[in-house]
Design a protein around this motif. Structure first.
Motif, PDB file in Angstrom:
ATOM      1  N   ILE A  36       0.824  -1.212   0.000  1.00 14.46           N
ATOM      2  CA  ILE A  36       0.000   0.000   0.000  1.00 14.46           C
ATOM      3  C   ILE A  36       0.858   1.262   0.000  1.00 14.46           C
ATOM      4  O   ILE A  36       0.431   2.309  -0.473  1.00 14.46           O
ATOM      5  CB  ILE A  36      -1.009  -0.015   1.182  1.00 14.46           C
ATOM      6  CG1 ILE A  36      -2.121   1.023   0.980  1.00 14.46           C
ATOM      7  CG2 ILE A  36      -0.309   0.174   2.500  1.00 14.46           C
ATOM      8  CD1 ILE A  36      -3.050   0.732  -0.147  1.00 14.46           C
ATOM      9  N   MET A  37       2.101   1.161   0.462  1.00 13.96           N
ATOM     10  CA  MET A  37       2.988   2.328   0.480  1.00 13.96           C
ATOM     11  C   MET A  37       3.341   2.783  -0.935  1.00 13.96           C
ATOM     12  O   MET A  37       3.613   3.957  -1.157  1.00 13.96           O
ATOM     13  CB  MET A  37       4.234   2.035   1.314  1.00 13.96           C
ATOM     14  CG  MET A  37       3.897   1.872   2.794  1.00 13.96           C
ATOM     15  SD  MET A  37       5.314   1.565   3.858  1.00 13.96           S
ATOM     16  CE  MET A  37       5.771  -0.079   3.377  1.00 13.96           C
ATOM     17  N   GLU A  38       3.280   1.879  -1.905  1.00 16.05           N
ATOM     18  CA  GLU A  38       3.516   2.249  -3.302  1.00 16.05           C
ATOM     19  C   GLU A  38       2.363   3.071  -3.864  1.00 16.05           C
ATOM     20  O   GLU A  38       2.485   3.661  -4.926  1.00 16.05           O
ATOM     21  CB  GLU A  38       3.740   0.999  -4.150  1.00 16.05           C
ATOM     22  CG  GLU A  38       5.043   0.301  -3.822  1.00 16.05           C
ATOM     23  CD  GLU A  38       5.223  -1.005  -4.584  1.00 16.05           C
ATOM     24  OE1 GLU A  38       4.276  -1.437  -5.295  1.00 16.05           O
ATOM     25  OE2 GLU A  38       6.308  -1.598  -4.468  1.00 16.05           O
ATOM     26  N   ARG A  39       1.249   3.121  -3.157  1.00 18.93           N
ATOM     27  CA  ARG A  39       0.085   3.934  -3.544  1.00 18.93           C
ATOM     28  C   ARG A  39       0.045   5.255  -2.787  1.00 18.93           C
ATOM     29  O   ARG A  39      -0.960   5.945  -2.796  1.00 18.93           O
ATOM     30  CB  ARG A  39      -1.203   3.168  -3.276  1.00 18.93           C
ATOM     31  CG  ARG A  39      -1.356   1.892  -4.047  1.00 18.93           C
ATOM     32  CD  ARG A  39      -1.606   2.196  -5.521  1.00 18.93           C
ATOM     33  NE  ARG A  39      -1.899   1.010  -6.265  1.00 18.93           N
ATOM     34  CZ  ARG A  39      -3.044   0.786  -6.885  1.00 18.93           C
ATOM     35  NH1 ARG A  39      -4.004   1.666  -6.850  1.00 18.93           N
ATOM     36  NH2 ARG A  39      -3.211  -0.326  -7.561  1.00 18.93           N
ATOM     37  N   GLY A  40       1.122   5.569  -2.081  1.00 22.36           N
ATOM     38  CA  GLY A  40       1.192   6.833  -1.358  1.00 22.36           C
ATOM     39  C   GLY A  40       0.627   6.793   0.049  1.00 22.36           C
ATOM     40  O   GLY A  40       0.495   7.825   0.702  1.00 22.36           O
ATOM     41  N   GLU A  58       0.192  -7.916   7.681  1.00 23.15           N
ATOM     42  CA  GLU A  58       0.887  -6.917   8.482  1.00 23.15           C
ATOM     43  C   GLU A  58       1.966  -6.181   7.684  1.00 23.15           C
ATOM     44  O   GLU A  58       2.186  -4.988   7.881  1.00 23.15           O
ATOM     45  CB  GLU A  58       1.510  -7.646   9.675  1.00 23.15           C
ATOM     46  CG  GLU A  58       2.313  -6.819  10.598  1.00 23.15           C
ATOM     47  CD  GLU A  58       2.901  -7.656  11.718  1.00 23.15           C
ATOM     48  OE1 GLU A  58       3.305  -7.027  12.707  1.00 23.15           O
ATOM     49  OE2 GLU A  58       2.958  -8.903  11.629  1.00 23.15           O
ATOM     50  N   TYR A  59       2.630  -6.866   6.764  1.00 24.35           N
ATOM     51  CA  TYR A  59       3.754  -6.302   6.011  1.00 24.35           C
ATOM     52  C   TYR A  59       3.501  -6.360   4.509  1.00 24.35           C
ATOM     53  O   TYR A  59       2.620  -7.079   4.049  1.00 24.35           O
ATOM     54  CB  TYR A  59       5.048  -7.063   6.340  1.00 24.35           C
ATOM     55  CG  TYR A  59       5.427  -7.039   7.787  1.00 24.35           C
ATOM     56  CD1 TYR A  59       5.700  -5.846   8.446  1.00 24.35           C
ATOM     57  CD2 TYR A  59       5.500  -8.215   8.520  1.00 24.35           C
ATOM     58  CE1 TYR A  59       6.038  -5.824   9.785  1.00 24.35           C
ATOM     59  CE2 TYR A  59       5.843  -8.211   9.860  1.00 24.35           C
ATOM     60  CZ  TYR A  59       6.111  -7.004  10.488  1.00 24.35           C
ATOM     61  OH  TYR A  59       6.445  -6.993  11.815  1.00 24.35           O
ATOM     62  N   PRO A  60       4.299  -5.636   3.710  1.00 27.28           N
ATOM     63  CA  PRO A  60       4.197  -5.727   2.248  1.00 27.28           C
ATOM     64  C   PRO A  60       4.506  -7.136   1.744  1.00 27.28           C
ATOM     65  O   PRO A  60       5.090  -7.953   2.463  1.00 27.28           O
ATOM     66  CB  PRO A  60       5.253  -4.738   1.754  1.00 27.28           C
ATOM     67  CG  PRO A  60       5.490  -3.797   2.881  1.00 27.28           C
ATOM     68  CD  PRO A  60       5.274  -4.614   4.125  1.00 27.28           C
ATOM     69  N   MET A  91      -2.241  -2.520   8.355  1.00 29.07           N
ATOM     70  CA  MET A  91      -1.979  -3.522   7.327  1.00 29.07           C
ATOM     71  C   MET A  91      -1.225  -2.836   6.214  1.00 29.07           C
ATOM     72  O   MET A  91      -1.412  -1.642   5.976  1.00 29.07           O
ATOM     73  CB  MET A  91      -3.286  -4.059   6.761  1.00 29.07           C
ATOM     74  CG  MET A  91      -3.872  -5.173   7.533  1.00 29.07           C
ATOM     75  SD  MET A  91      -5.264  -5.816   6.633  1.00 29.07           S
ATOM     76  CE  MET A  91      -6.420  -5.924   7.966  1.00 29.07           C
ATOM     77  N   LEU A  92      -0.400  -3.588   5.507  1.00 35.33           N
ATOM     78  CA  LEU A  92       0.367  -3.003   4.408  1.00 35.33           C
ATOM     79  C   LEU A  92       0.160  -3.733   3.082  1.00 35.33           C
ATOM     80  O   LEU A  92       0.614  -3.253   2.048  1.00 35.33           O
ATOM     81  CB  LEU A  92       1.855  -2.941   4.772  1.00 35.33           C
ATOM     82  CG  LEU A  92       2.179  -2.035   5.967  1.00 35.33           C
ATOM     83  CD1 LEU A  92       3.664  -2.081   6.279  1.00 35.33           C
ATOM     84  CD2 LEU A  92       1.742  -0.599   5.707  1.00 35.33           C
ATOM     85  N   SER A  93      -0.507  -4.889   3.079  1.00 38.15           N
ATOM     86  CA  SER A  93      -0.828  -5.576   1.826  1.00 38.15           C
ATOM     87  C   SER A  93      -2.079  -6.425   2.039  1.00 38.15           C
ATOM     88  O   SER A  93      -2.433  -6.764   3.162  1.00 38.15           O
ATOM     89  CB  SER A  93       0.349  -6.439   1.350  1.00 38.15           C
ATOM     90  OG  SER A  93       0.723  -7.403   2.302  1.00 38.15           O
ATOM     91  N   PHE A  94      -2.750  -6.766   0.929  1.00 42.24           N
ATOM     92  CA  PHE A  94      -3.976  -7.560   1.000  1.00 42.24           C
ATOM     93  C   PHE A  94      -4.268  -8.159  -0.359  1.00 42.24           C
ATOM     94  O   PHE A  94      -3.766  -7.688  -1.386  1.00 42.24           O
ATOM     95  CB  PHE A  94      -5.157  -6.700   1.482  1.00 42.24           C
ATOM     96  CG  PHE A  94      -5.326  -5.421   0.737  1.00 42.24           C
ATOM     97  CD1 PHE A  94      -6.091  -5.369  -0.413  1.00 42.24           C
ATOM     98  CD2 PHE A  94      -4.711  -4.252   1.170  1.00 42.24           C
ATOM     99  CE1 PHE A  94      -6.248  -4.187  -1.119  1.00 42.24           C
ATOM    100  CE2 PHE A  94      -4.856  -3.067   0.479  1.00 42.24           C
ATOM    101  CZ  PHE A  94      -5.622  -3.030  -0.671  1.00 42.24           C
TER     102      PHE A  94
END
Length: 196
Positions: A36-40, A58-60, A91-94
């Motif tokens: 999700i960090m790649e989406r800002g 929890e993580y990418p 959360m950082l990925s899904f």
């Protein structure tokens, strides 16, 4: 309608927010998000699942503790971490869970690793494996014959969550390290079918 048809029709939909209680930056997804960090975003702190079951991490890159996300609102981390003894506030990925079919689910648990020893087949939810006759607190290997399941560390659907799917590892989890990239224990004391 099968899962592939539903996916093609956009039947998987999740909206995530950067802050609790559906505040701050938001974004909708119909497919997986590896980071999700790649989406800002800095993190995900609230979620609304509109269609399909999802699993959050929890993580990418789908790493760390797993959390089942079925249709509904998750205004704060307690809503997705539930009664877990291990809580993460973000959360950082899904990704969507594509083979969940609540009406046609079957899983086999084994007493030893590599599908050895006594086995027990289940087609229903069990809030306590010991109450149904499983003598150990551990489940060394599991085979998902159909559907998708979530196994929990403790009775009553509490503790660490392990998402078990037919299309992951061909449904074969030969040892507890395959349940999760961050499995801290092979203790499984309750299991249920994932709702679609």
């Amino acid at each position: 309608m099968n899962t592939q048809q539903m996916e093609q029709m956009g039947q998987f939909k999740i909206t995530v927010w950067e802050e609790e209680n559906f505040q701050g930056k938001r974004c909708e997804f119909m497919l997986e998000c590896q980071n999700i960090m790649e989406r800002g975003f800095n993190k995900i702190r609230s979620i609304k699942v509109e269609n399909g079951p999802w699993v959050g991490y929890e993580y990418p890159e789908f790493q760390g503790q797993q959390f089942i996300l079925e249709k509904g609102d998750y205004p704060r981390y307690e809503a997705w971490s539930g009664n877990s003894s291990y809580r993460t506030e973000h959360m950082l990925s899904f990704r969507p869970i594509k083979c969940a079919n609540h009406s046609d689910s079957k899983v086999t648990m084994y007493e030893c690793e590599d599908f050895q020893g006594r086995k027990f087949e289940m087609c229903d939810d069990y809030p306590s494996l010991q109450a149904m006759g499983w003598c150990s607190k551990e489940v060394p290997s599991i085979k998902v014959n159909s559907g998708a399941w979530v196994a929990y560390q403790f009775p009553g659907y509490r503790g660490y969550q392990y998402i078990l799917e037919r299309d992951r590892h061909q449904g074969e989890y030969r040892n507890y390290n395959e349940y999760s990239t961050q499995a801290h224990t092979n203790q499984v004391q309750s299991i249920r079918r994932i709702q679609h």
